[in-house]
Write an enzyme that holds these catalytic residues in place. Structure first.
Site: not given
Ligand code: PGA
Ligand code: ZN
Length: 416
Positions: A40, A153, A161-162, A203, A240, A281, A308, A333, A361-363, A384
């Site tokens: 994402s 994800h 997403q989270e 994740e 998130d 987020e 983000d 990131k 981190h990343r996904s 995270k």
């Molecule tokens: P991504 O997701 O690594 O797929 O971008 C992580 C996030 O959105 O924080």
């Molecule tokens: Zn994010």
């Protein structure tokens, strides 16, 4: 001085190609870095260079990035002092010559930048967090553990997403991980008992099909309580939304409804009243700056609002956002911007402006634990790294457990 720079194509946690770079110095120090990859992604992230050759890995190969390191970058930095991180990073930026690192690729550039930092720490025979952060580096981050995955994800019907558990009331990092693990195992039991799938997403969080975007919050509160902890005291919740993913032409598509940013903000306001949520987020899409100002004004005093996709760890974009009063925290990131030096500059800007920052981190990940050291080095207060499973997620948490031991009584676990 640097005597060898070599890159290869390896695979990330989704089985897609990514780049690994190894740097050797005259003194025999070695630094290795493996680069993560997002799903994402923010539209203004530095460019992740892929081959787009449909014959290999559905176009996702990174052989061009690999050869950019082995040929063009190696030629320039061999002979340089590996301790000159800023000088090396600036040279990489100049050599690339574009605004978004699309020439050499941010993945190629970052792999070199990170490998240099690791080799430098080895050369000085000190831990990476100490090399980057100096003697002040002693604060462990509060982990934000993503135990229910939705959005892009996971293949389920959850839009957000989270859904994270955050052990804010722990005494130290080790007990934070214990609290998180016990809650995660309890969540699994509860989902199973209700006949839901306990397969996990990218994740490591569970990815059940649930009735609504609210139901995961009820599960989290339940799991926290039944694991023997107090929601809102021992363990908080963070979200998130990655809202850019369900935003189109000025509207948010949530639970099959088309709603405005005002309606979305009201919904989040209700969630905050009902559940111990301390951070959200990307509650708003990256293009909806009006929505961003609105939510920061309405909810910013009560919770952490983390940008983000809207900031993409970019100093210029972030400082414009600060001017506009967008968010009160930033997600960090490394691969959104592409060098360690630029990442540290963004963190400085956050510190100067009273923004919290969360190292992330990343996904798509690897076993590389650089971000664990970075979190301690910058006293970030938050990290995270996904759920309490999957090796590539756990590697970072395990590295932090190790650092806490190493720091002994000097280690600090933040209070929130
Ligand atoms: P991504 O997701 O690594 O797929 O971008 C992580 C996030 O959105 O924080
Ligand atoms: Zn994010």
């Amino acid at each position: 001085a640097i005597i060898e720079v070599s890159a290869i194509e390896i695979l990330d946690s989704r089985g897609n190609p990514t780049i690994k770079t190894i740097i050797k110095t005259e003194d025999g120090a070695i630094g290795k870095a493996e680069i993560p990859s997002g799903a994402s992604t923010g539209s203004k992230e530095a460019l992740e260079l892929r081959d787009n050759d449909p014959q290999r890995y559905n176009g996702k190969g990174v052989l061009q990035a690999v050869s950019n390191v082995n040929d063009r970058i190696a030629d320039e930095i061999i002979g340089m002092d590996v301790l000159e991180q800023a000088e090396i990073d600036n040279l990489l930026i100049e050599l690339d010559g574009t605004e978004n690192k699309s020439n050499l690729g941010a993945n190629a550039i970052l792999s070199v930048s990170m490998a240099c930092a690791k080799a430098a720490a080895r050369e000085l025979n000190i831990p990476l967090y100490r090399y980057i952060g100096g003697l002040n580096a002693k604060t462990l981050p509060i982990p934000m553990l993503n135990v229910i995955n939705g959005g892009v994800h996971a293949d389920n019907n959850i839009d957000f997403q989270e859904y994270m558990i955050v052990p804010v009331g722990a005494q130290n990092f080790a007990s934070a991980m214990q609290m998180a693990s016990e809650t995660f195992q309890m969540l699994k039991k509860l989902l199973k008992a209700d006949g839901h799938s306990t397969g996990v997403g990218d994740e490591g969080g569970f990815a059940p099909n649930l009735k609504s975007n609210e139901e995961p919050l009820q599960y989290l509160v339940d799991a926290i309580e039944k694991a023997g902890y107090t929601p809102g005291e021992d363990i908080d919740i963070a979200l998130d939304l990655a809202a850019s993913e369900f935003y189109k032409d000025g509207y948010y598509y949530v639970s099959n409804n088309k709603i405005s940013n005002t309606e979305l903000i009201d919904l989040l306001g209700e969630f905050i009243e009902k559940y111990p949520i301390f951070s959200i987020e990307d509650p708003i899409a990256e293009d909806d700056l009006e929505g961003w100002s609105k939510i920061t004004e309405e909810l910013g005093e009560h919770i952490m609002i983390v940008g983000d996709d809207v900031f993409v760890t970019n100093e210029k974009i972030f400082s414009e956002g600060i001017e506009k009063g967008i968010a009160n925290a930033i997600l960090i990131k490394l691969n959104q911007i592409g060098t360690l030096t630029e990442t540290l500059n963004v963190i400085n800007l956050a510190q100067e402006n009273g923004y919290n920052y969360v190292i992330s981190h990343r996904s798509g990940e690897t076993k590389d634990t650089f971000i664990a050291d970075l979190a301690v080095a910058t006293n970030s207060g938050f990290i995270k790294s996904g759920s309490v499973d999957r090796g590539e997620r756990i590697a970072k948490y395990n590295r932090l457990l190790e650092i806490e031991q190493e720091l002994k009584s000097n280690a600090i676990y933040p209070t929130w």
